[in-house]
Enzyme design. Structure first.
Site, PDB file in Angstrom:
ATOM      1  N   HIS A 184      18.793   1.472  -2.804  1.00 42.86           N
ATOM      2  CA  HIS A 184      17.331   1.352  -2.582  1.00 42.86           C
ATOM      3  C   HIS A 184      17.023  -0.499  -1.925  1.00 42.86           C
ATOM      4  O   HIS A 184      15.751  -0.271  -1.046  1.00 42.86           O
ATOM      5  CB  HIS A 184      16.499   2.008  -3.900  1.00 42.86           C
ATOM      6  CG  HIS A 184      15.079   2.049  -3.424  1.00 42.86           C
ATOM      7  ND1 HIS A 184      15.197   3.079  -2.853  1.00 42.86           N
ATOM      8  CD2 HIS A 184      14.317   1.337  -3.788  1.00 42.86           C
ATOM      9  CE1 HIS A 184      13.120   3.207  -3.024  1.00 42.86           C
ATOM     10  NE2 HIS A 184      13.490   2.118  -3.945  1.00 42.86           N
ATOM     11  N   CYS A 228       0.819  -1.314   0.239  1.00 40.73           N
ATOM     12  CA  CYS A 228      -0.009  -0.618   0.121  1.00 40.73           C
ATOM     13  C   CYS A 228       0.519   1.385  -0.136  1.00 40.73           C
ATOM     14  O   CYS A 228       0.305   2.596  -0.200  1.00 40.73           O
ATOM     15  CB  CYS A 228      -0.877  -0.019   1.272  1.00 40.73           C
ATOM     16  SG  CYS A 228      -0.505  -0.410   2.607  1.00 40.73           S
TER      17      CYS A 228
END
Lengths: 430, 269
Positions: free
Chosen positions: A101, A52
């Site tokens: 990342h 989400c």
């Protein structure tokens, strides 16, 4: 052509939730997308993480930009979102940035709530899905297994995910700072509100028991006692019960304090000096402030707990900075390993090529020497082997050294060119 | 003298360990903790060698002069610290024990004065007396550290303003247990050591409590610790009160050592 490791996508940092929710897909839809992209052949390796808070595509491709566009076009088709409307919200990293990342995401350093534990499981799920779609190759495999290791290390070596950042869990954490283990610590609930119930549940998950519930309306106390496996006690006996328990959670809607200094003092006297932890979740407060002044009593109201949460947040941030430093070292190590992996196929095919030449020439020579003794054959064999090894030595060393200096790619091309190796051998993925 | 050099090396290692342990407490580097642990262990090994060599050189147990006694006491305290850090999983213990160790080590009188003991009263009991008392004192060093940590953590919890030390220190319960455990470990040894000393004094001088400052202060110290233990057993003095008393007991302990060093008495000087 060489391939590039990339990650592209959107997260809570780059895109508002209205955009993110348009792309978030459940597992089987995601599987379709991954399969479709694999069929298109836009990337040699591919994995999609969809939660989400983020939708990210990890991959290895010759043209990362095209792969990214294809992936997000495909992701958008399910909800009919055009690529053009997504594109401004996308970030893109390649190589070192992409490795960093991936590590930061898995270690929960890029999360909205830094250190939240779910993200690692979500990354693992995404990886498993990609594996089942057969879109994982050596690079993503190495990247992800290293990311999991880094995440674990950050979790164990720093406090980043350990400190409570909600009021209810901070109360549990304080209880642990006072009592150590909460096993068998008795709890008294004064009032039967939702917050009280939540805090009681959290304490019981840590082993606290038994649980007593005192409420002005006895029926509600009995009801809650049934759901939480506790025991309802008459509201008037609160003081007596307090002498027996270790933790008191007060959460009533009473306009004035229901837990008074005199009651607590009496309870403390009766219980000798075992510490007593009072959690006051009521607004207005249910516990008289002066209670905290009693020896062995620790009384926290909602503001106090908020203050602890705030301190925990700051501490998490400080720990996160420590984790980032740790992570930098891991990124460097991983890139070095990746670069070494990069030159290995070239070395292998060079070896194979030289071996093929040796075999061929040796067979020709032996064909011209039909009467050669076993000894002669052995000498020729050893001679050819030695020549091949000596020729192979210098380029192999050069390739390994250059990979360490970050010039591996250039030198794999040079060596491939000179020795006429297959073009693709300079690439690390096929 | 090689043992003096070894002792200096040990003390230096303890100092480095102390600085690293304090750095770990206030900063947030695991590496510093590992360094502190390593230096403590190395220092302890050198210290062991120093004590062993000194014993060999003297041809007796190095338990006769006050400097020898303090040296053996901190040796025992370091060993106990390494043990307790493991058992109680209190990584920051070193940050509280090592300053005491280093303080005692630096304050240790450098002269190697032998006790002026009349040969007639020398007996094996003196070694047992000294050794038992020292084990007790070593445990009480840890008891003191545990009490200080307890008071710090209790203050943070009462003030509701968690600082960096709050996150490093373990639970109050652990600290209370650490103090209690070290007290129950140290007290019997201390008691046995003092009783033996008193009996020995009675046999040698005809009186159990002759005017000897070390002996008198020991009794005061013993009474403080006895009252903490009694308070605990009765159940009144847990937590903060026990911690304050443990600090008081340790002050009495330091006074005892100071009295032994500074005042004239039958224990020598």
């Amino acid at each position: 052509m060489t391939t590039t490791l990339f990650v592209a996508g959107m997260s809570h940092r780059t895109a508002p939730v209205e955009i993110r929710e348009q792309l978030a897909l459940e597992e089987d839809k995601l599987r379709e997308v991954v399969a479709a992209l694999a069929a298109q052949g836009v990337a040699a390796e591919l994995m999609i993480l969809s939660t989400c808070n983020r939708v990210e595509v990890y991959g290895v491709a010759e043209a990362p930009g095209e792969a990214r566009a294809a992936a997000f076009r495909q992701l958008g088709t399910h909800r009919g979102v055009a690529l053009a409307s997504i594109e401004p919200h996308l970030f893109a990293h390649t190589e070192e940035e992409a490795v960093r990342h991936a590590f930061r995401v898995a270690a929960s350093l890029d999360s909205l709530v830094i250190g939240e534990p779910q993200i690692l499981g979500q990354v693992k799920d995404a990886f498993a899905l990609a594996q089942s779609c057969r879109t994982v190759g050596p690079v993503l495999n190495a990247l992800m297994s290293q990311a999991f290791t880094v995440a674990k290390r950050v979790r164990t070596d720093t406090e980043v995910g350990r400190l409570a950042v909600s009021v209810a869990s901070s109360a549990v954490e304080l209880a642990r700072k006072i009592f150590g283990s909460l096993d068998g610590k008795a709890v008294l609930l004064v009032g039967a509100g939702e917050m009280a119930e939540l805090a009681a549940r959290l304490l019981m998950e840590e082993g606290a028991m038994p649980l007593y519930i005192a409420n002005r309306t006895p029926a509600r106390a009995r009801e809650l006692a049934a759901t939480l496996a506790g025991a309802a006690v008459p509201f008037e006996q609160m003081g007596a019960v307090m002498a027996e328990v270790d933790i008191v959670i007060a959460c009533t809607a009473a306009p004035e304090p229901v837990v008074r200094v005199a009651d607590v003092r009496a309870a403390v006297a009766a219980r000798r000096t075992r510490p007593l932890f009072l959690i006051d979740l009521g607004v207005p407060r249910n516990v008289e402030a002066a209670v905290n002044g009693l020896e062995g009593v620790f009384a926290y109201d909602v503001d106090d707990l908020e203050q602890v949460v705030e301190a925990n947040r700051r501490e998490r941030q400080r720990e996160a900075r420590r984790a980032e430093t740790m992570l930098e070292g891991e990124v460097t190590r991983f890139l070095r390993r990746l670069r070494e992996v990069e030159v290995v196929p070239t070395i292998v095919s060079l070896k194979e090529k030289l071996e093929a030449i040796r075999r061929g020439e040796l067979d020709k020579a032996l064909a011209r020497l039909p009467g050669a003794s076993a000894e002669t054959r052995a000498v020729l064999e050893a001679l050819s082997q030695a020549i091949v090894n000596k020729v192979l030595h210098a380029p192999a060393v050069k390739l390994r050294d250059s990979s360490r200096d970050g010039h591996g790619r250039r030198w794999t091309e040079v060596v491939s060119e000179i020795f006429g190796l297959r073009r693709s051998t300079g690439e690390r993925d096929r | 003298m090689i043992n003096a050099v070894l002792y200096d090396i040990a003390l230096t290692a303890y100092i480095v360990a102390m600085v690293a342990a304090l750095g770990h407490l206030l900063g947030r580097r695991e590496g510093l903790w590992r360094l502190a642990l390593l230096c403590t262990q190395a220092g302890w090994l050198f210290h062991t060698l120093a004590i062993g060599l000194r014993g060999a050189e003297l041809g007796r147990l190095p338990l006769l002069t006050l400097s020898e006694l303090v040296s053996v006491m901190i040796w025992g305290a370091v060993l106990l610290e390494l043990w307790a850090e493991r058992v109680f999983r209190v990584k920051v213990l070193g940050a509280f024990v090592l300053p005491v160790i280093v303080g005692l080590g630096l304050a240790l009188p450098t002269g190697l004065r032998a006790l002026a003991l009349e040969p007639a009263i020398r007996s094996a009991w003196i070694w047992v007396h000294a050794a038992l008392a020292l084990i007790g004192l070593a445990a009480l060093v840890l008891n003191f550290a545990g009490a200080v940590m307890y008071l710090l953590q209790e203050r943070q919890l009462k003030a509701k303003r968690p600082g960096p030390v709050y996150y490093r220190l373990p639970s109050l319960e652990t600290l209370d247990r650490l103090s209690y455990r070290t007290l129950t470990l140290g007290f019997p040894f201390l008691t046995a050591g003092l009783v033996l000393g008193a009996l020995w004094a009675g046999a040698a001088w005809g009186s159990v409590l002759t005017w000897d400052p070390l002996a008198l202060f020991s009794v005061v110290m013993w009474m403080v610790y006895a009252s903490i233990l009694a308070g605990r057993v009765v159940g009144r003095w847990h937590g903060r009160r026990a911690a304050y008393l443990a600090v008081a007991g340790f002050c009495a302990l330091l006074l005892t050592l100071g009295a032994g060093i500074l005042l004239q008495g039958r224990h020598g000087s």
